[in-house]
Design a protein around this motif. Structure first.
Motif, PDB file in Angstrom:
ATOM      1  N   CYS A  11       0.840  -1.202   0.000  1.00 33.57           N
ATOM      2  CA  CYS A  11       0.000   0.000   0.000  1.00 33.57           C
ATOM      3  C   CYS A  11       0.878   1.257   0.000  1.00 33.57           C
ATOM      4  CB  CYS A  11      -0.925  -0.045   1.213  1.00 33.57           C
ATOM      5  SG  CYS A  11      -1.797   1.491   1.531  1.00 33.57           S
ATOM      6  N   TRP A  12       1.931   1.265   0.810  1.00 30.79           N
ATOM      7  CA  TRP A  12       2.801   2.447   0.901  1.00 30.79           C
ATOM      8  C   TRP A  12       3.604   2.622  -0.390  1.00 30.79           C
ATOM      9  CZ3 TRP A  12       4.742   0.762   6.429  1.00 30.79           C
ATOM     10  CH2 TRP A  12       3.695   0.970   7.342  1.00 30.79           C
ATOM     11  N   HIS A  13       3.957   1.510  -1.019  1.00 24.43           N
ATOM     12  CA  HIS A  13       4.665   1.627  -2.296  1.00 24.43           C
ATOM     13  C   HIS A  13       3.735   2.206  -3.352  1.00 24.43           C
ATOM     14  CE1 HIS A  13       6.662   0.113  -6.048  1.00 24.43           C
ATOM     15  NE2 HIS A  13       7.667   0.664  -5.421  1.00 24.43           N
ATOM     16  N   ARG A  14       2.484   1.750  -3.346  1.00 20.12           N
ATOM     17  CA  ARG A  14       1.493   2.304  -4.284  1.00 20.12           C
ATOM     18  C   ARG A  14       1.279   3.793  -4.030  1.00 20.12           C
ATOM     19  NH1 ARG A  14      -3.136  -0.285  -2.995  1.00 20.12           N
ATOM     20  NH2 ARG A  14      -2.175  -2.279  -2.521  1.00 20.12           N
ATOM     21  N   ALA A  15       1.340   4.190  -2.778  1.00 23.13           N
ATOM     22  CA  ALA A  15       1.154   5.614  -2.445  1.00 23.13           C
ATOM     23  C   ALA A  15       2.355   6.452  -2.901  1.00 23.13           C
ATOM     24  CB  ALA A  15       0.936   5.770  -0.944  1.00 23.13           C
ATOM     25  N   GLY A  16       3.453   5.797  -3.244  1.00 24.42           N
ATOM     26  CA  GLY A  16       4.585   6.548  -3.793  1.00 24.42           C
ATOM     27  C   GLY A  16       5.918   6.356  -3.101  1.00 24.42           C
ATOM     28  N   ALA A  17       5.968   5.556  -2.023  1.00 23.28           N
ATOM     29  CA  ALA A  17       7.259   5.348  -1.353  1.00 23.28           C
ATOM     30  C   ALA A  17       8.211   4.612  -2.301  1.00 23.28           C
ATOM     31  CB  ALA A  17       7.071   4.559  -0.068  1.00 23.28           C
ATOM     32  N   ASP A  18       9.452   5.068  -2.340  1.00 21.12           N
ATOM     33  CA  ASP A  18      10.413   4.550  -3.321  1.00 21.12           C
ATOM     34  C   ASP A  18      11.336   3.475  -2.770  1.00 21.12           C
ATOM     35  OD1 ASP A  18      10.106   6.739  -5.557  1.00 21.12           O
ATOM     36  OD2 ASP A  18      10.202   7.824  -3.652  1.00 21.12           O
ATOM     37  N   ARG A  19      11.706   3.620  -1.494  1.00 20.75           N
ATOM     38  CA  ARG A  19      12.777   2.764  -0.953  1.00 20.75           C
ATOM     39  C   ARG A  19      12.399   2.317   0.456  1.00 20.75           C
ATOM     40  NH1 ARG A  19      16.887   7.652  -2.203  1.00 20.75           N
ATOM     41  NH2 ARG A  19      16.650   7.655  -4.456  1.00 20.75           N
ATOM     42  N   TYR A  20      12.988   1.188   0.891  1.00 26.14           N
ATOM     43  CA  TYR A  20      12.740   0.720   2.261  1.00 26.14           C
ATOM     44  C   TYR A  20      14.055   0.253   2.876  1.00 26.14           C
ATOM     45  CZ  TYR A  20       9.690  -0.702   6.078  1.00 26.14           C
ATOM     46  OH  TYR A  20       9.040  -0.767   7.286  1.00 26.14           O
ATOM     47  N   LEU A  21      14.274   0.668   4.098  1.00 24.83           N
ATOM     48  CA  LEU A  21      15.476   0.251   4.839  1.00 24.83           C
ATOM     49  C   LEU A  21      15.078  -0.648   5.996  1.00 24.83           C
ATOM     50  CD1 LEU A  21      17.327   3.692   5.376  1.00 24.83           C
ATOM     51  CD2 LEU A  21      17.787   1.991   3.591  1.00 24.83           C
ATOM     52  N   LEU A  22      15.684  -1.821   6.053  1.00 27.50           N
ATOM     53  CA  LEU A  22      15.478  -2.714   7.196  1.00 27.50           C
ATOM     54  C   LEU A  22      16.762  -3.529   7.381  1.00 27.50           C
ATOM     55  CD1 LEU A  22      13.323  -3.833   9.272  1.00 27.50           C
ATOM     56  CD2 LEU A  22      12.950  -5.676   7.623  1.00 27.50           C
ATOM     57  N   ARG A  23      17.534  -3.190   8.371  1.00 28.20           N
ATOM     58  CA  ARG A  23      18.781  -3.941   8.580  1.00 28.20           C
ATOM     59  C   ARG A  23      18.464  -5.336   9.109  1.00 28.20           C
ATOM     60  NH1 ARG A  23      23.140  -0.081  11.647  1.00 28.20           N
ATOM     61  NH2 ARG A  23      23.287   1.597  10.127  1.00 28.20           N
ATOM     62  N   PHE A  24      19.192  -6.344   8.618  1.00 24.32           N
ATOM     63  CA  PHE A  24      18.998  -7.681   9.203  1.00 24.32           C
ATOM     64  C   PHE A  24      19.896  -7.883  10.423  1.00 24.32           C
ATOM     65  CE2 PHE A  24      22.720  -9.777   7.368  1.00 24.32           C
ATOM     66  CZ  PHE A  24      22.905  -9.187   6.112  1.00 24.32           C
ATOM     67  N   GLU A  25      20.775  -6.951  10.699  1.00 27.04           N
ATOM     68  CA  GLU A  25      21.590  -6.857  11.921  1.00 27.04           C
ATOM     69  C   GLU A  25      22.666  -7.930  12.044  1.00 27.04           C
ATOM     70  OE1 GLU A  25      20.925  -4.053  13.050  1.00 27.04           O
ATOM     71  OE2 GLU A  25      18.788  -3.696  13.001  1.00 27.04           O
ATOM     72  N   THR A  26      22.325  -9.186  11.785  1.00 26.54           N
ATOM     73  CA  THR A  26      23.319 -10.278  11.740  1.00 26.54           C
ATOM     74  C   THR A  26      22.691 -11.447  11.006  1.00 26.54           C
ATOM     75  OG1 THR A  26      24.616 -11.892  12.995  1.00 26.54           O
ATOM     76  CG2 THR A  26      22.587 -11.140  14.017  1.00 26.54           C
ATOM     77  N   SER A  27      23.530 -12.191  10.277  1.00 25.11           N
ATOM     78  CA  SER A  27      23.015 -13.371   9.563  1.00 25.11           C
ATOM     79  C   SER A  27      23.136 -14.635  10.421  1.00 25.11           C
ATOM     80  CB  SER A  27      23.789 -13.576   8.255  1.00 25.11           C
ATOM     81  OG  SER A  27      25.174 -13.766   8.535  1.00 25.11           O
ATOM     82  N   ASP A  28      23.757 -14.512  11.600  1.00 26.16           N
ATOM     83  CA  ASP A  28      23.910 -15.671  12.489  1.00 26.16           C
ATOM     84  C   ASP A  28      22.563 -15.945  13.171  1.00 26.16           C
ATOM     85  OD1 ASP A  28      24.181 -17.199  14.803  1.00 26.16           O
ATOM     86  OD2 ASP A  28      26.152 -16.391  15.311  1.00 26.16           O
ATOM     87  N   PRO A  29      21.915 -17.087  12.853  1.00 25.91           N
ATOM     88  CA  PRO A  29      20.547 -17.304  13.363  1.00 25.91           C
ATOM     89  C   PRO A  29      20.474 -17.344  14.888  1.00 25.91           C
ATOM     90  CG  PRO A  29      21.372 -19.263  12.214  1.00 25.91           C
ATOM     91  CD  PRO A  29      22.386 -18.178  12.000  1.00 25.91           C
ATOM     92  N   PHE A  30      21.535 -17.834  15.539  1.00 22.96           N
ATOM     93  CA  PHE A  30      21.493 -17.926  17.004  1.00 22.96           C
ATOM     94  C   PHE A  30      21.661 -16.544  17.638  1.00 22.96           C
ATOM     95  CE2 PHE A  30      22.873 -22.053  15.442  1.00 22.96           C
ATOM     96  CZ  PHE A  30      21.856 -22.839  15.964  1.00 22.96           C
TER      97      PHE A  30
END
Ligand code: 5AD
Length: 354
Positions: free
Chosen positions: A135-154
């Protein structure tokens, strides 16, 4: 570059060899994204958060935080100021705040895009449902930032006790719909999280390439008083230092792995070394700076970690005009302020995905 090579570079301590790494990252940066430094005006729209991430000063249980949420009018005013100052992008960032509803946020984005059609809008609003992201992309948002912080599952599960349980870090799962929806996608990690291993940090950096990230945010972990990780460094085995040198190495390697990505010299780097952090970051792979343009009276409450750089910095420090502090600092290292939205080059993006 193989995983073992990434790890060897991360562990490298010989200053002469490191000079070669800096030079190579700087050359690749120049070849692929040029000398322009793109500015992103950061507006911290809410510091409410439902999560309990062990490292973060805005976690729900943190005492002593004055919580605030900006109104739509305040956000539009701040964005209008950014446009007047010559910014091509604003980043709207918040904790994971359910009071930021799908419809309210969509209205804010629509209003922003109607008033300022040339402004790129980046969202950094935490872990949200695919249908609201759409919905937010349709409203015009271009980019999204979400850090995964670490790839180590534990390690991921340990530092994110309130996140849904998943065999892979939950935020890695969250990146996939964002990409499919059509956002330019940004992610990244912290360097020197208590319990982080060299091999997992090397794997994080390899993932930047696998995920074909458009934007990569990398900063040192900074211990925040009152959080469960406040005194954890050193208490368990912590091979990866949370210092500027290790962050520069990770930054340079991120540039080598993702030559045409937009990579900021982050605020956390500027916090550890206020004098040189950002400029050295820009000389070791970065091509973006994110000045804080949150209204001054709210900014001091967005306390993700202590001593956050630029709490007192005004947006016109980073004005596009010649006399601004940032323009002058950049000129000394042969760089200019970028014009326009500064998106990842669409052609490179097409080529790498097809
Ligand atoms: N030290 C450094 N960075 C932090 N972040 C959150 N808490 C800390 C901390 N204590 C970073 C996370 C988050 C981003 C908004 O800020 O990587 O994704």
């Amino acid at each position: 570059m193989k995983l073992a090579d990434i790890q060897a570079w991360l562990m490298e301590t010989d200053p002469v060899r490191l000079e070669a790494l800096w030079a190579q990252a700087d050359q690749v940066r120049r070849d692929y994204v040029g000398d322009a430094v793109h500015l992103r005006g950061l507006i911290e729209i809410s510091n409410y958060c439902i999560h309990a991430c062990l490292y973060c000063g805005l976690r729900s249980a943190q005492l002593g935080v004055t919580r605030y949420r900006m109104s739509a009018e305040e956000i539009l005013l701040a964005a209008g100021d950014a446009v007047k100052l010559g910014y091509g992008t604003v980043v709207l960032q918040a904790g994971d705040d359910p009071a930021i509803t799908t419809a309210w946020m969509a209205d804010v984005i629509t209003a922003l895009k109607t008033s300022y059609p040339d402004l790129a809008v980046t969202l950094s609003l935490g872990e949200r449902e695919p249908k609201e992201l759409e919905c937010w992309h349709r409203a015009g948002a271009d980019r999204y930032l979400l850090r995964f912080e670490t790839s180590d599952p534990f390690l991921y599960a340990y530092i994110h006790p309130s996140h849904p349980k998943h065999p892979r870090p939950h935020r890695l799962e969250q990146l996939l719909p964002l990409r499919d929806i059509g956002y330019e996608l940004g992610s990244g990690v912290m360097v020197g999280i208590p319990g982080q291993s060299w091999s997992s940090l090397a794997r994080d950096i390899a993932l930047f390439k696998e995920l074909d990230l458009d934007m990569i945010g990398l900063g040192p972990f900074i211990a925040t008083p009152g959080t469960p990780l406040a005194n954890k460094r050193g208490a368990i085995s912590d091979p990866v230092p949370n210092d500027t040198l290790t962050t520069y190495k990770a930054l340079a390697l991120a540039r080598l792995m993702r030559p045409d990505a937009n990579i900021p010299a982050t605020t956390a780097l500027g916090t550890l070394d206020p004098q040189h952090g950002r400029l050295l970051g820009l000389q070791r792979g970065a091509n973006v700076v994110m000045p804080n343009i949150t209204p001054a009276h709210l900014r001091e409450n967005y306390t993700i970690y202590p001593g956050k750089a630029n709490v007192s910095e005004t947006a016109d420090y980073a004005l596009t005009r010649k006399s601004s502090g940032l323009t002058q600092q950049l000129a000394k290292i042969g760089r200019t302020i970028g014009q326009g939205q500064g998106s990842r080059n669409a052609y490179c993006r097409y080529r790498s995905r097809n």
